[in-house]
Each structure stands twice: as structure tokens, then as C-alpha cells.
Design a protein around this motif. Sequence first.
Motif, mmCIF file in Angstrom:
data_model
loop_
_atom_site.group_PDB
_atom_site.id
_atom_site.type_symbol
_atom_site.label_atom_id
_atom_site.label_comp_id
_atom_site.label_asym_id
_atom_site.label_seq_id
_atom_site.Cartn_x
_atom_site.Cartn_y
_atom_site.Cartn_z
ATOM 1 N N TRP A 28 0.818 -1.205 0.000
ATOM 2 C CA TRP A 28 0.000 0.000 0.000
ATOM 3 C C TRP A 28 0.860 1.267 0.000
ATOM 4 O O TRP A 28 0.362 2.358 -0.274
ATOM 5 N N ALA A 47 -1.311 3.729 -1.830
ATOM 6 C CA ALA A 47 -2.052 3.055 -2.901
ATOM 7 C C ALA A 47 -3.276 2.398 -2.253
ATOM 8 O O ALA A 47 -3.173 1.361 -1.621
ATOM 9 N N VAL A 48 -4.402 3.030 -2.382
ATOM 10 C CA VAL A 48 -5.632 2.642 -1.693
ATOM 11 C C VAL A 48 -6.052 1.201 -1.962
ATOM 12 O O VAL A 48 -6.550 0.517 -1.067
ATOM 13 N N ALA A 49 -5.819 0.707 -3.155
ATOM 14 C CA ALA A 49 -6.258 -0.648 -3.509
ATOM 15 C C ALA A 49 -5.585 -1.732 -2.666
ATOM 16 O O ALA A 49 -6.076 -2.851 -2.601
ATOM 17 N N HIS A 50 -4.492 -1.397 -2.004
ATOM 18 C CA HIS A 50 -3.743 -2.401 -1.241
ATOM 19 C C HIS A 50 -3.872 -2.253 0.273
ATOM 20 O O HIS A 50 -3.186 -2.948 1.027
ATOM 21 N N GLY A 99 -9.457 -2.714 2.928
ATOM 22 C CA GLY A 99 -9.980 -1.723 1.996
ATOM 23 C C GLY A 99 -10.182 -0.348 2.626
ATOM 24 O O GLY A 99 -10.276 -0.213 3.836
ATOM 25 N N ASN A 135 -12.043 3.543 1.203
ATOM 26 C CA ASN A 135 -12.553 4.425 0.164
ATOM 27 C C ASN A 135 -12.292 5.860 0.623
ATOM 28 O O ASN A 135 -12.924 6.325 1.569
#
Length: 136
Positions: A18, A113-116, A120, A122
Amino acid sequence: MDLQPITYSESTTADRPWLASRHGLDTPLTVTLDIALFTSGTHYRPSSLLQQRNTFLAGIPLGRITATGLYGPWDKAATDGRATFTGVLLAEVPFAPTSTRAGAALLWHGVIAVAHIPGGLNPADIAQSTAQIHFI
């Protein structure tokens, strides 16, 4: 009976997918986590027969509890202060299964890196923040 001391060493590699930049790694804040607020299997790996300690996962979004000054998992619906995003847990933190608190490092300034992020995250859900985090 022949008792002999056993010596061993252990090395690990930081697992922080992340982390999108080294920016901010030189300025983490030292914080104390309130272990009772975290969930086994979601926020930390529980102990096992081979590893007699629990381990918090790096990258957990954190919020500060107003009344105690301790930190817990960020929760946009919390009413204890944790609705304000303060940053993420910078590194894995081992702690004894009977512990109630653990010292940790908070990344409050950097690029994520939000996807990692474990579990989760948002960025649109963050209404309040004291962190200077850039999300990609």
C-alpha cells in the motif's frame, strides 16, 4: 539431563504494498493502540503454535480516541473520535495475546495506494482527517 541453550534468529521483510512512495517515512508519529478495538483476522494475525504472538497488519487505517488518546481502527461511524482519519499503521506490530495496548508508528504524511490497504479504504468516506495523505 542435558540442558543446552538454543539460539536462533529471525528476519522478516516489510510487506507494505500500500506504500506508494518513501515520502513521509522519516516523520512517523509514535502512538499507542487500544487492542480491544481491533478484530482478530481482520486487523491482526492471531498467534499460532509456532508463533506465540499476534501481529497487527501494516496499513490499517487509524483514528484517535478522544477520551483516552489511544488509537483504534478508523471507523467513519464511530462516535469516540475514530471517525477522524489520522493515518495508517506504518509497520507490522507484534504483541502478546494478553496485551491490552501496543506501541506503533503512524504514517500521517505520505502517499498510499488505496487498492492495497488491508480491509480496503474508500477515500470518499473520509469526511474528517488530520492526516496529510495523498491517495492514488
